[in-house]
Design an enzyme around this catalytic site. Structure first.
Site, PDB file in Angstrom:
ATOM      1  CE  LYS A  62      -3.886  -2.272   2.243  1.00 24.38           C
ATOM      2  NZ  LYS A  62      -4.668  -2.435   3.474  1.00 24.38           N
ATOM      3  CG  HIS A 111       0.600 -11.110  16.779  1.00 29.93           C
ATOM      4  ND1 HIS A 111       0.725 -11.825  17.932  1.00 29.93           N
ATOM      5  CD2 HIS A 111       1.845 -10.991  16.275  1.00 29.93           C
ATOM      6  CE1 HIS A 111       1.984 -12.156  18.124  1.00 29.93           C
ATOM      7  NE2 HIS A 111       2.696 -11.655  17.128  1.00 29.93           N
TER       8      HIS A 111
END
Length: 125
Positions: A62, A111
């Site tokens: 991105k 995470h």
């Protein structure tokens, strides 16, 4: 100076399912040998680490997309995310097109039980 950013979040079960269904083909398409070795060494948390690296690669894509002029000139394995001696993830881009355009890359990966997230900041030359 130009600064680019990218971020991504992914469900860990999505990566786990892909690895269980597609096995080595999936891992070898997305991850480098060193990344696979690292994730596999995490035993019970290996899917969290695979997902974190997957999110990191998406975040990199991105961020660099406009440097590539909308051409797909980077592969999954061109970006390698390994931890330094202090455990901080570091990115190495193995792509000559980007080498001449990027000064530095900083990345953060996190995470929990269900999700992995990554954020990247790129300083351009």
């Amino acid at each position: 100076m130009r600064i680019l950013t990218g971020t991504d979040i992914i469900e860990i079960n999505r990566i786990k399912s892909s690895i269980e269904e597609l096995g080595e083909n999936f891992k070898n398409k997305i991850f480098t040998d060193k990344e696979i070795q690292y994730c596999e060494s995490r035993r019970n948390a290996k899917y969290q680490h695979y997902a974190g690296r997957f999110a990191a690669k998406e975040a990199i894509f991105k961020a660099v997309s406009e440097l590539l002029n909308n051409k797909f000139e980077i592969s999954w394995r061109d970006g390698e995310i390994l931890n330094d001696e202090n455990g901080k993830p570091r990115v190495t881009i193995k792509n000559n097109i980007l080498d001449e355009k990027i000064e530095s890359i900083d990345i953060s990966i996190s995470h929990c039980k269900e999700y992995a997230v990554a954020n990247v900041i790129i300083i351009c030359k």
